[in-house]
Design a protein around this motif. Structure first.
Motif, PDB file in Angstrom:
ATOM      1  N   ARG A  26     -25.165  32.376  22.543  1.00  0.00           N
ATOM      2  CA  ARG A  26     -23.825  32.968  22.543  1.00  0.00           C
ATOM      3  C   ARG A  26     -22.849  32.133  21.715  1.00  0.00           C
ATOM      4  O   ARG A  26     -22.005  32.667  20.998  1.00  0.00           O
ATOM      5  N   ILE A  27     -22.985  30.804  21.820  1.00  0.00           N
ATOM      6  CA  ILE A  27     -22.110  29.931  21.032  1.00  0.00           C
ATOM      7  C   ILE A  27     -22.374  30.119  19.541  1.00  0.00           C
ATOM      8  O   ILE A  27     -21.444  30.253  18.733  1.00  0.00           O
ATOM      9  N   VAL A  28     -23.651  30.137  19.158  1.00  0.00           N
ATOM     10  CA  VAL A  28     -24.010  30.318  17.750  1.00  0.00           C
ATOM     11  C   VAL A  28     -23.531  31.680  17.248  1.00  0.00           C
ATOM     12  O   VAL A  28     -23.018  31.806  16.119  1.00  0.00           O
ATOM     13  N   GLU A  29     -23.682  32.697  18.077  1.00  0.00           N
ATOM     14  CA  GLU A  29     -23.238  34.031  17.689  1.00  0.00           C
ATOM     15  C   GLU A  29     -21.730  34.071  17.455  1.00  0.00           C
ATOM     16  O   GLU A  29     -21.248  34.675  16.481  1.00  0.00           O
ATOM     17  N   GLN A  30     -20.972  33.408  18.328  1.00  0.00           N
ATOM     18  CA  GLN A  30     -19.521  33.385  18.172  1.00  0.00           C
ATOM     19  C   GLN A  30     -19.104  32.672  16.891  1.00  0.00           C
ATOM     20  O   GLN A  30     -18.222  33.131  16.165  1.00  0.00           O
ATOM     21  N   TRP A  31     -19.757  31.533  16.593  1.00  0.00           N
ATOM     22  CA  TRP A  31     -19.441  30.840  15.353  1.00  0.00           C
ATOM     23  C   TRP A  31     -19.833  31.673  14.137  1.00  0.00           C
ATOM     24  O   TRP A  31     -19.151  31.666  13.105  1.00  0.00           O
ATOM     25  N   GLY A  32     -20.960  32.396  14.250  1.00  0.00           N
ATOM     26  CA  GLY A  32     -21.366  33.248  13.152  1.00  0.00           C
ATOM     27  C   GLY A  32     -20.366  34.362  12.880  1.00  0.00           C
ATOM     28  O   GLY A  32     -20.157  34.763  11.733  1.00  0.00           O
ATOM     29  N   ARG A  33     -19.727  34.829  13.942  1.00  0.00           N
ATOM     30  CA  ARG A  33     -18.714  35.874  13.771  1.00  0.00           C
ATOM     31  C   ARG A  33     -17.421  35.310  13.200  1.00  0.00           C
ATOM     32  O   ARG A  33     -16.816  35.896  12.302  1.00  0.00           O
ATOM     33  N   GLU A  34     -17.019  34.137  13.719  1.00  0.00           N
ATOM     34  CA  GLU A  34     -15.742  33.560  13.289  1.00  0.00           C
ATOM     35  C   GLU A  34     -15.840  32.807  11.972  1.00  0.00           C
ATOM     36  O   GLU A  34     -14.889  32.772  11.199  1.00  0.00           O
ATOM     37  N   ARG A  35     -17.006  32.167  11.734  1.00  0.00           N
ATOM     38  CA  ARG A  35     -17.199  31.392  10.497  1.00  0.00           C
ATOM     39  C   ARG A  35     -18.549  31.736   9.887  1.00  0.00           C
ATOM     40  O   ARG A  35     -19.504  30.955   9.979  1.00  0.00           O
ATOM     41  N   PRO A  36     -18.675  32.907   9.285  1.00  0.00           N
ATOM     42  CA  PRO A  36     -19.972  33.304   8.724  1.00  0.00           C
ATOM     43  C   PRO A  36     -20.443  32.397   7.598  1.00  0.00           C
ATOM     44  O   PRO A  36     -21.612  32.475   7.193  1.00  0.00           O
ATOM     45  N   ASP A  37     -19.557  31.536   7.087  1.00  0.00           N
ATOM     46  CA  ASP A  37     -19.952  30.626   6.013  1.00  0.00           C
ATOM     47  C   ASP A  37     -20.756  29.438   6.531  1.00  0.00           C
ATOM     48  O   ASP A  37     -21.359  28.713   5.735  1.00  0.00           O
ATOM     49  N   LEU A  38     -20.770  29.224   7.848  1.00  0.00           N
ATOM     50  CA  LEU A  38     -21.458  28.066   8.416  1.00  0.00           C
ATOM     51  C   LEU A  38     -22.947  28.343   8.595  1.00  0.00           C
ATOM     52  O   LEU A  38     -23.345  29.451   8.974  1.00  0.00           O
ATOM     53  N   GLU A  39     -23.763  27.303   8.360  1.00  0.00           N
ATOM     54  CA  GLU A  39     -25.191  27.371   8.682  1.00  0.00           C
ATOM     55  C   GLU A  39     -25.383  26.736  10.056  1.00  0.00           C
ATOM     56  O   GLU A  39     -25.179  25.526  10.213  1.00  0.00           O
ATOM     57  N   THR A  40     -25.735  27.524  11.036  1.00  0.00           N
ATOM     58  CA  THR A  40     -25.729  27.064  12.429  1.00  0.00           C
ATOM     59  C   THR A  40     -27.122  26.765  12.976  1.00  0.00           C
ATOM     60  O   THR A  40     -27.285  26.622  14.189  1.00  0.00           O
ATOM     61  N   ASP A  41     -28.130  26.658  12.110  1.00  0.00           N
ATOM     62  CA  ASP A  41     -29.482  26.376  12.594  1.00  0.00           C
ATOM     63  C   ASP A  41     -29.532  25.059  13.370  1.00  0.00           C
ATOM     64  O   ASP A  41     -30.147  24.971  14.441  1.00  0.00           O
ATOM     65  N   ALA A  42     -28.893  24.019  12.826  1.00  0.00           N
ATOM     66  CA  ALA A  42     -28.910  22.715  13.500  1.00  0.00           C
ATOM     67  C   ALA A  42     -28.190  22.782  14.835  1.00  0.00           C
ATOM     68  O   ALA A  42     -28.592  22.136  15.814  1.00  0.00           O
ATOM     69  N   MET A  43     -27.117  23.570  14.916  1.00  0.00           N
ATOM     70  CA  MET A  43     -26.390  23.721  16.173  1.00  0.00           C
ATOM     71  C   MET A  43     -27.293  24.326  17.248  1.00  0.00           C
ATOM     72  O   MET A  43     -27.261  23.907  18.412  1.00  0.00           O
ATOM     73  N   ALA A  44     -28.119  25.287  16.853  1.00  0.00           N
ATOM     74  CA  ALA A  44     -29.025  25.922  17.814  1.00  0.00           C
ATOM     75  C   ALA A  44     -30.051  24.928  18.346  1.00  0.00           C
ATOM     76  O   ALA A  44     -30.427  24.968  19.522  1.00  0.00           O
ATOM     77  N   VAL A  45     -30.510  24.007  17.474  1.00  0.00           N
ATOM     78  CA  VAL A  45     -31.504  23.017  17.892  1.00  0.00           C
ATOM     79  C   VAL A  45     -30.879  21.942  18.773  1.00  0.00           C
ATOM     80  O   VAL A  45     -31.309  21.695  19.906  1.00  0.00           O
TER      81      VAL A  45
END
Length: 229
Positions: free
Chosen positions: A7-26
């Motif tokens: 849910r956190i990664v999804e929210q960041w993807g919506r608010e900041r689609p420019d971010l690569e959030t793979d590391a955040m998920a790990v």
């Protein structure tokens, strides 16, 4: 199936689609696992009358081997504590009869901390029950379908159990090595090191004075534990 990290990664993807959030998920899940397992360990140690910080002190003395004795400075360095934080832990452990302070025979001004027989008995039990709790956490829960279809022991074979630990160890070593390389790259170069790098090491460069000590970055501390003991 989703979790809080999804849910956190999804929210960041919506608010900041420019971010690569793979590391955040790990790492989000690593932090979450560390907190969950840490809380379980705290309860296990609490049943024996100690907390995780006190466990760390007793465990460090125990795994040092006979005579289970270290200086306060060595303990402080091993656990990456301030001297004040270590003093508080030692005071509580000494009152409980788990450690003893005594003069250092090699240094009249120093002290040594020794694990008492009571302390050794307690830490041996704490390590045993603590590892059992960690094994339960690492074995996981079988899926509902698997639980209904066949009995499960909830354990893996020794080679399979070793795989996650080996992967984590390699990753920790990689991160430590990258960090050390980066610190060396950022360290200011003195006139002497510049001459050595260029091959100019004749008599003239020998008398070049290095920069002031305040400009040098101290070497990083060693012996940093990757995981809780």
């Amino acid at each position: 199936m989703t979790d809080d990290v999804d849910r956190i990664v999804e929210q960041w993807g919506r608010e900041r689609p420019d971010l690569e959030t793979d590391a955040m998920a790990v790492f989000g899940r690593i932090y979450r696992l560390a907190r969950i397992v840490g809380d379980r360990q705290e309860r296990v140690y609490g049943a024996l009358g100690i907390n995780r910080g006190e466990f760390d002190v007793l465990a460090t003395l125990r795994r040092a081997g006979e005579p289970f004795q270290l200086s306060p400075k060595a303990l402080t360095a091993s656990l990456m504590l301030t001297s004040g934080g270590m003093t508080g832990r030692l005071d509580r452990l000494e009152r409980a009869g788990l450690v003893a302070r005594s003069p250092d025979p090699a240094d009249r001004r120093g002290l040594v901390i020794t694990l008492t027989s009571t302390g050794r008995t307690l830490i041996d039990e704490a390590v045993t029950v603590g590892l059992a709790a960690q094994r339960r956490s690492s074995s996981g829960c079988p899926s509902r379908a698997a639980a209904n279809s066949a009995p499960s022991s909830g354990t893996c074979s020794p080679p399979r159990r070793a795989e996650p630990a080996e992967k984590l160890k390699r990753r920790c070593l990689d991160i430590d090595r990258c960090g050390n390389d980066r610190r060396r790259a950022l360290r200011p170069r003195t006139a002497l090191s510049t001459a050595e790098a260029s091959g100019d090491t004749d008599g003239g460069s020998r008398h070049t004075k290095p920069g002031p000590p305040s400009s040098r970055i101290p070497a990083p501390p060693g012996g940093v534990d990757c995981l809780h003991p």
